[in-house]
Design an enzyme around this catalytic site. Structure first.
Site, short mmCIF file in Angstrom:
data_model
loop_
_atom_site.label_atom_id
_atom_site.label_comp_id
_atom_site.label_asym_id
_atom_site.label_seq_id
_atom_site.Cartn_x
_atom_site.Cartn_y
_atom_site.Cartn_z
N HIS A 69 0.85 -1.19 0.00
CA HIS A 69 0.00 0.00 0.00
C HIS A 69 0.88 1.24 0.00
O HIS A 69 1.88 1.32 0.72
CB HIS A 69 -0.90 -0.01 1.24
N ASP A 108 -3.71 8.96 3.64
CA ASP A 108 -3.92 7.54 3.34
C ASP A 108 -5.26 7.41 2.62
O ASP A 108 -6.30 7.81 3.15
CB ASP A 108 -3.92 6.70 4.62
N CYS A 153 -3.95 2.93 -5.07
CA CYS A 153 -3.34 3.64 -3.94
C CYS A 153 -2.16 4.49 -4.40
O CYS A 153 -1.96 5.62 -3.91
CB CYS A 153 -2.90 2.66 -2.88
#
EC number: 3.4.22.-
Length: 640
Positions: free
Chosen positions: A529, A546, A599
């Site tokens: 990630h 995030d 991501c």
């Protein structure tokens, strides 16, 4: 011996019916007899009932209940002295003794029996008349020598029915708990309800195999009222069972004795187990004749309801395969009515609850609208009061707001520039199959091959080369006028700093002064990630971004500690941390990815918006556009 002694003392062949208070004697027949066929014929003959001046006449078989076909006696039964067509009848003489009314079919020598017994047996006549009683077994002629020598005299006794009633119902002999009529009625009703319920559920007919222990008086009345139907059933079942009932004369119609089914059944069971005949008594209102009841066979369970003609009462001995009539559906009409009423009420209640919920929702909606209107009214009033002193500057403020709106429109147009057809062709050409090691772009001491560009196609994960190349393009754009100065660290920087400490990355900023720029971009890789940390020296903040809504305050503390150590190492002074804030953006504050592959794109676009001092206004729907746009920007080493 006088008459009193005759009534009290008995020989071995005498049997005294204690319940009746009368003594009956039986005498052994002569040794000579007739063939066995005549015996069977005489036993099966119907015994007629004579009425005349006498009070009553009785007939009786001479075979004991303990008789079995394999029993052989030296002394034949007295039935052998009767012809096949003879019928034995007995009348009562004026002095109370029993006499033989049957004409003698022949003379034969007679001999007294060695042992005498009273033999009682249940018979049912084919003519359907009342059962009769037989006292002696050797009356084959008008008067025998033995009878003349030993006349039979009944012992004086009170009323037959009264003595029977007192002897059978006396509490001294049998102590049992008597249930009240209410209890018996409740028990019978509960049993009937359960039987009808089983019949409704299974669809089968359920009959009571035997009567209940306590028979309700109400059911007895029903049986007495239906005496004709009971008589018909007796006639139909005449070949299967036989039972006799002894009744008694009553001094008045109100002195009739009543026996419950429980006492009769228990007395019958006791007599069967002991091998003695069972005697039951009942009174008739209009017929004063006596009846004797004895079981037919121990292994058979007969059921018969016997009554005399013209009688108003009936005594139930046993019930055999009683056919209970089909229950009427009207019994459950009340319950069905309750169910129907309940269903109607439930439907109305549900409808009422639904309307209540609708009204509540409407009221809540109106309340929210009212609160919003009140908030707007309060804000408008506050703004109005604040603008009153600045009334002359209102036109200037309006003009500024107009310019801001126009500027925002131009910014929005610049934020998502359109991809032309030429750009689209070039992008498709890059995604076509070719040499994967072919270098498509080279800058910032970085090389981008076709293999690296393929990570921007569809839903592939971005690799380190693409992210590092894009960060260097952001740094290059920050050199232009109107953009804050930016320095971006390599994608391996944070991992090295976290695992190896400051000494491992000390030489990474040998030629760069990190304190001289406005923004530091730190890509953070968490295995699978991508995230982004931003150090803003202008606002004294370290913010963590995030796209999955994660919180990582530890990363912010590590970066703050790095700044302290970097200041001591490069500037030889302590880094002032007063006023610095550490943030982790929440999922409601920034756009979130809706798949598991974008991501890296989100981290790059976060950095793009931050380095332009623009709000983050993209969404997941813009990701395909940003992928194509990034391909073109990397190929041309220029940001749009």
């Amino acid at each position: 011996m006088d008459d009193t002694a005759d009534g009290v003392k008995m020989d071995a062949g005498e049997v005294t019916l204690v319940n009746h208070g009368s003594t009956f004697r039986t005498h052994r027949p002569p040794q000579s007899g007739f063939p066995e066929e005549q015996l069977l014929l005489s036993d099966q003959q119907s015994l007629p009932f004579r009425q005349g001046t006498l009070d009553g006449s009785f007939t009786c078989s001479t075979r004991s209940p303990a008789y079995r076909p394999d029993y052989h006696s030296d002394n034949p039964s007295s039935d052998s002295f009767l012809g096949s067509g003879d019928v034995r009848t007995f009348g009562q003489s004026a002095n109370g003794q029993w006499r033989n009314s049957t004409p003698a079919s022949g003379s034969a020598p007679q001999k007294p029996r060695n042992s005498r017994s009273l033999c009682l047996e249940t018979r049912k006549t084919s003519s359907g008349l009342s059962n009769t009683f037989v006292g002696k077994s050797n009356h084959h002629c008008h008067m025998s020598a033995y009878e003349k020598s030993f006349p039979i005299k009944p012992a004086p006794s009170p009323s037959w029915s009264g003595s029977c009633r007192r002897s059978l119902l006396s509490p001294k002999k049998t102590q049992r708990r008597h249930f009240s009529t209410a209890e018996e009625t409740v028990q019978e009703e509960e049993k009937e309800i359960y039987r009808q319920l089983l019949q409704m559920v299974t669809g089968k007919q359920f009959c009571v195999a035997k009567p209940t222990t306590h028979f309700p008086l109400r059911l007895s009345r029903c049986l007495s009222s239906n005496k004709n139907s009971l008589k018909d059933s007796l006639l139909r079942n005449g070949n299967s069972c036989a039972s006799h009932v002894i009744g008694s004369d009553t001094s008045s119609s109100g002195s009739a004795s009543i026996l419950t089914a429980q006492e009769q059944l228990s007395h019958s069971a006791h007599s069967l187990s002991s091998g003695t005949p069972d005697v039951a008594f009942g009174s008739k209102d209009s017929d004063p004749h006596h009846h004797l009841a004895a079981p037919h066979q121990p292994n058979s369970l007969p059921a018969s309801n016997t009554q005399s003609e013209g009688s108003d009462s009936v005594i139930l001995l046993k019930v055999k395969e009683s056919q209970t009539p089909a229950s009427s559906p009207t019994f459950f009409q009340a319950e069905l009515w309750i169910k129907e009423l309940t269903s109607v009420y439930d439907s109305r209640a549900r409808e009422r609850l639904r309307r209540i919920e609708e009204q509540k929702a409407l009221a809540l909606q109106l309340q929210n609208q009212r609160l919003q209107e009140q908030e707007h009214a309060v804000l408008d009033s506050v703004e109005l009061h604040l603008r009153v002193p600045l009334e002359k500057e209102i036109p200037v403020t309006a003009a500024q707001e107009t310019r801001k709106k126009s500027h925002q429109l131009t910014d929005s147009e610049d934020e998502f520039p359109e991809i032309t057809e030429e750009m689209e062709k070039e992008i498709k050409n890059v995604f076509r199959n070719g040499n994967q090691d072919e270098v498509l772009s080279e800058a910032f001491r970085l090389t981008i091959t076709r293999k690296d560009i393929q990570t921007l196609n569809h839903l592939n994960w971005l690799n380190d080369e693409i992210i590092n190349f894009y960060m260097n393009m952001l740094m290059e754009r920050s050199k232009e006028k109107g953009f804050p100065s930016v320095h971006a660290f390599n994608t391996f920087f944070f991992t090295k700093l976290k695992t190896a400490g400051y000494q491992a990355v000390k030489r990474w900023t040998k030629k760069v002064d990190v304190f001289s720029v406005d923004i530091l971009l730190v890509p953070i890789h968490l295995g699978v990630h991508w995230c982004l940390a931003v150090v803003d020296f202008r606002r004294k903040s370290i913010t963590y971004y995030d796209s999955m809504g994660g919180i990582n305050n530890e990363a912010c503390r590590i970066l703050l500690q790095y700044l302290k150590q970097e200041s001591v190492d490069k500037k030889r002074k302590e880094f002032d941390t007063n006023g610095w804030q550490l943030f982790s953006k929440k999922s409601q504050e920034i756009p979130q990815q809706m798949n598991g592959s974008d991501c890296g794109m989100f981290a790059c676009k976060y950095a793009d918006c931050i380095t332009k001092d623009r709000p983050i206004n993209f969404t997941q729907q813009h990701m395909p556009y940003f992928r194509k746009r990034m391909v073109w920007e990397i190929l041309h080493r220029k940001l749009l």
